[in-house]
Scaffold this active site. Structure first.
Site, mmCIF file in Angstrom:
data_model
loop_
_atom_site.group_PDB
_atom_site.id
_atom_site.type_symbol
_atom_site.label_atom_id
_atom_site.label_comp_id
_atom_site.label_asym_id
_atom_site.label_seq_id
_atom_site.Cartn_x
_atom_site.Cartn_y
_atom_site.Cartn_z
ATOM 1 N N HIS A 1 0.825 -1.207 0.000
ATOM 2 C CA HIS A 1 0.000 0.000 0.000
ATOM 3 C C HIS A 1 0.862 1.261 0.000
ATOM 4 O O HIS A 1 0.625 2.194 -0.781
ATOM 5 C CB HIS A 1 -0.908 -0.003 1.238
ATOM 6 C CG HIS A 1 -1.706 1.249 1.404
ATOM 7 N ND1 HIS A 1 -2.944 1.430 0.836
ATOM 8 C CD2 HIS A 1 -1.427 2.404 2.068
ATOM 9 C CE1 HIS A 1 -3.401 2.634 1.145
ATOM 10 N NE2 HIS A 1 -2.498 3.238 1.898
ATOM 11 N N GLU A 2 1.864 1.299 0.877
ATOM 12 C CA GLU A 2 2.696 2.498 0.980
ATOM 13 C C GLU A 2 3.547 2.693 -0.276
ATOM 14 O O GLU A 2 3.719 3.822 -0.757
ATOM 15 C CB GLU A 2 3.586 2.417 2.222
ATOM 16 C CG GLU A 2 2.822 2.351 3.538
ATOM 17 C CD GLU A 2 1.864 3.523 3.731
ATOM 18 O OE1 GLU A 2 2.121 4.618 3.197
ATOM 19 O OE2 GLU A 2 0.840 3.337 4.417
ATOM 20 N N HIS A 39 1.514 4.235 -3.107
ATOM 21 C CA HIS A 39 1.397 5.701 -3.058
ATOM 22 C C HIS A 39 2.550 6.361 -3.810
ATOM 23 O O HIS A 39 2.344 7.314 -4.573
ATOM 24 C CB HIS A 39 1.416 6.177 -1.605
ATOM 25 C CG HIS A 39 0.089 6.118 -0.911
ATOM 26 N ND1 HIS A 39 -1.063 6.653 -1.436
ATOM 27 C CD2 HIS A 39 -0.263 5.594 0.296
ATOM 28 C CE1 HIS A 39 -2.069 6.471 -0.595
ATOM 29 N NE2 HIS A 39 -1.617 5.816 0.465
ATOM 30 N N GLU A 97 -6.193 6.677 -1.406
ATOM 31 C CA GLU A 97 -6.114 5.540 -0.493
ATOM 32 C C GLU A 97 -6.714 4.290 -1.127
ATOM 33 O O GLU A 97 -6.144 3.196 -1.037
ATOM 34 C CB GLU A 97 -6.834 5.874 0.817
ATOM 35 C CG GLU A 97 -6.151 6.926 1.658
ATOM 36 C CD GLU A 97 -4.747 6.536 2.065
ATOM 37 O OE1 GLU A 97 -4.536 5.363 2.419
ATOM 38 O OE2 GLU A 97 -3.853 7.400 2.021
#
Length: 268
Positions: free
Chosen positions: A133-134, A137, A194
């Site tokens: 997820h990070e 980004h 997100e």
């Protein structure tokens, strides 16, 4: 006023950049050549002023997962025509002592995991969910997009103040514009990032060999840790835990099918 409008128009036109994971045109006029050096410098300063954990099994796990996620990212990008997309990345993975339930990836691949989030991650698959997820980004340039959107927001405010400089409605404009753009544009923009990072991250972790079913399970644990809060997402930078869990659960089977195209059929 015309000059300001022209600047905003030119920025919007020149800022279009294709997101390689979604194919969508995104607002981004912050080049990596200027963003990455600043990111790398800030990362070094952060490490110098915080306790970095080295040599433990947890620290090694962070590095191992990070390397697999980075390799999977490169695989996906190469297969989809973006071979040199990561050429300026300088991957680094560090575990930092902190009670915060957080982890982050700066532009250019500089990653930090806080020890406080490890109990929520629970296992290596959980680490992969968070890591994916990070990293997503960063890969999708979400930070640069937010900076670009903020600049456009500021230009709009300046234009409005110039136009209404002698008007009794100036204060009302500033209040309405600030609230309207924040609730109507900036917060939904952040929530969409997100959701996008969840989807991209799930795909990357699957290509790295980690079971994407862990995605919704991690967020069930995250929700429990926050008291199973079901707060409205309207005034939040993040989607509600409930919608996030449902979305990740629905995505997992699709992600597994996509991973098969890359030869990944078994998951850790």
């Amino acid at each position: 006023m015309k000059k300001i409008a022209l600047i905003g128009l030119l920025l919007g036109i020149s800022a279009c950049k294709t997101n390689p994971f979604t194919g969508k045109q995104t607002l981004n006029f912050t080049p990596n050549s200027s963003l990455f050096p600043t990111s790398f410098n800030q990362y070094s300063q952060f490490l110098a002023s915080n306790k970095v954990i080295k040599g433990t099994s947890d620290a090694e796990m962070i590095k191992r997962v990070g390397e697999r996620i980075a390799k999977a990212s490169q695989l996906w990008l190469e297969r989809n025509g973006y071979k040199d997309y990561l050429k300026d990345y300088r991957w680094e993975y560090n575990l930092v002592e902190s009670n915060e339930l957080n982890a982050w990836c700066m532009p250019g691949g500089k990653i930090v995991f806080y020890t406080g989030i490890l109990p929520i991650a629970k296992n290596e698959r959980g680490i992969a969910v968070i890591m994916g997820h990070e990293v997503a980004h960063a890969l999708a340039d979400h930070g640069a997009q937010r900076m670009s959107a903020s600049t456009i927001q500021q230009i709009g405010a300046i234009a409005g103040n110039i136009l209404l400089s002698d008007s009794k409605y100036l204060n009302q404009f500033n209040t309405a514009y600030g609230l309207g753009t924040q609730v109507g544009i900036m917060l939904p923009f952040s929530r969409s990032h997100e959701t996008e990072a969840d989807a991209i991250g799930l795909q990357i972790m699957a290509l790295a060999g980690y079971d994407p079913d862990e995605g919704y399970k991690l967020w069930e644990r995250m929700s429990a840790a926050s008291g199973n809060s079901s707060e409205s997402s309207i005034l939040s930078t993040h989607p509600s835990n409930t919608s996030r869990i449902a979305n990740l659960k629905a995505l997992a089977p699709k992600v597994k099918e996509e991973a098969k195209k890359y030869g990944v059929t078994k998951f850790q």
